[in-house]
Design an enzyme around this catalytic site. Structure first.
Site, PDB file in Angstrom:
ATOM      1  N   ARG A 259       0.221   2.299   3.647  1.00  0.00           N
ATOM      2  CA  ARG A 259      -0.572   2.496   4.852  1.00  0.00           C
ATOM      3  C   ARG A 259       0.210   3.208   5.956  1.00  0.00           C
ATOM      4  NH1 ARG A 259      -2.759  -3.588   5.329  1.00  0.00           N
ATOM      5  NH2 ARG A 259      -0.604  -3.970   4.750  1.00  0.00           N
TER       6      ARG A 259
ATOM      7  N   LYS B  45       4.230  -4.710   9.634  1.00  0.00           N
ATOM      8  CA  LYS B  45       3.250  -3.991  10.435  1.00  0.00           C
ATOM      9  C   LYS B  45       3.777  -3.805  11.856  1.00  0.00           C
ATOM     10  CE  LYS B  45      -1.518  -4.437   9.765  1.00  0.00           C
ATOM     11  NZ  LYS B  45      -2.738  -5.255   9.853  1.00  0.00           N
TER      12      LYS B  45
ATOM     13  N   ASP C 285       2.921  -0.739  -0.311  1.00  0.00           N
ATOM     14  CA  ASP C 285       2.127  -0.605   0.903  1.00  0.00           C
ATOM     15  C   ASP C 285       2.183   0.838   1.379  1.00  0.00           C
ATOM     16  OD1 ASP C 285       0.853  -0.877   3.340  1.00  0.00           O
ATOM     17  OD2 ASP C 285       1.751  -2.826   3.739  1.00  0.00           O
TER      18      ASP C 285
END
Ligand SMILES: [Zn+2]
Length: 248
Positions: free
Chosen positions: A173, A199, A171
């Site tokens: 991001r 997140k 991931d």
């Protein structure tokens, strides 16, 4: 040559956000009527651009646009609903762009469903914002690499394995710019629509004031069952079913 009249129209709609040695220019609000299941809902839309040149000279920013080739790059934006700045409670969705799911309605993932469903939840809630993060395709690996990852998935690898085999982190991001924009639009706590505890951690670590989490599941089908199972088993997503949602 850009006229003073044009500059004065745009100047009041551009906000400057400092970001280390760079700057984020936030433009908006722009009224955006949206067709949400046959009903017209009016959102306030903002778009932002990260620039390496730091200036509060609006003329300079506008002058650079026509030669910046922005269509070749991705820009992120946010749809805001209700009294986002002042409302006691506001829902946030940090939505990662998904070309195949959001645009084509692909059922290989649940992104298209989550996008529309988040917009509906935000409107029902009365205040909130949907951040559409344009540099997050395929968990940050880009559309072309995502096509390759899909081929690997068709050959038995799961989502996480496919990204790792292509040399990416699972991931990749980053939410820093989105959080800076969010803080410009609202300083009170927010509730986050997500199933992904990572997140929440990432957003909290980046300084976001998150008070609650609202789960979002749905649109489970034979095409995305494995993808969703991987999210739970490999990527640590939490399963909590609302009454009207189907089990995995
Ligand atoms: Zn997707």
């Amino acid at each position: 040559m850009i006229t003073n009249e044009i500059i004065s129209i745009l100047e009041s709609k551009i906000q400057f956000i400092e970001r280390g040695d760079k700057a984020i220019y936030l433009v908006g609000p722009i009224e955006l009527p949206v067709n949400l299941d046959g009903e017209t809902v009016v959102f306030k839309w903002y778009c932002w651009l990260l620039c390496s040149e730091v200036t509060i000279d609006t003329n300079r920013i506008i002058e650079k646009l026509s030669s910046s080739n922005l269509a070749e790059m991705q820009q992120s934006s946010v749809l805001v609903y209700g009294d986002f700045e002042q409302a006691d409670e506001a829902l946030i969705r940090m939505h990662s762009i998904c070309h195949t799911g959001d645009i084509f309605g692909s059922k290989r993932c649940d992104c298209g469903y989550q996008l529309k469903h988040s917009m509906k939840i935000i409107v029902e809630h009365g205040a909130g914002a949907l951040f559409y993060l344009a540099n997050h395709e395929g968990r940050g690996i880009g559309l072309f690499s995502k096509a390759m990852a899909y081929i690997l998935q068709e050959n038995g690898l799961d989502t996480v394995e496919a990204n790792l085999q292509l040399g990416f982190k699972d991931d990749a991001r980053n939410y820093d710019d989105a959080i800076r924009v969010l803080k410009t639009l609202r300083t009170k706590p927010v509730s986050l629509i997500t199933n992904n505890p990572k997140k929440i951690d990432a957003l909290k670590n980046a300084g976001l004031n998150v008070s609650e989490r609202m789960p979002i599941w749905g649109d489970v089908s034979e095409f995305n069952q494995k993808y969703l199972k991987t999210k739970v088993e490999r990527a640590g997503h939490l399963v909590e079913m609302a009454q009207d949602e189907q089990p995995l």
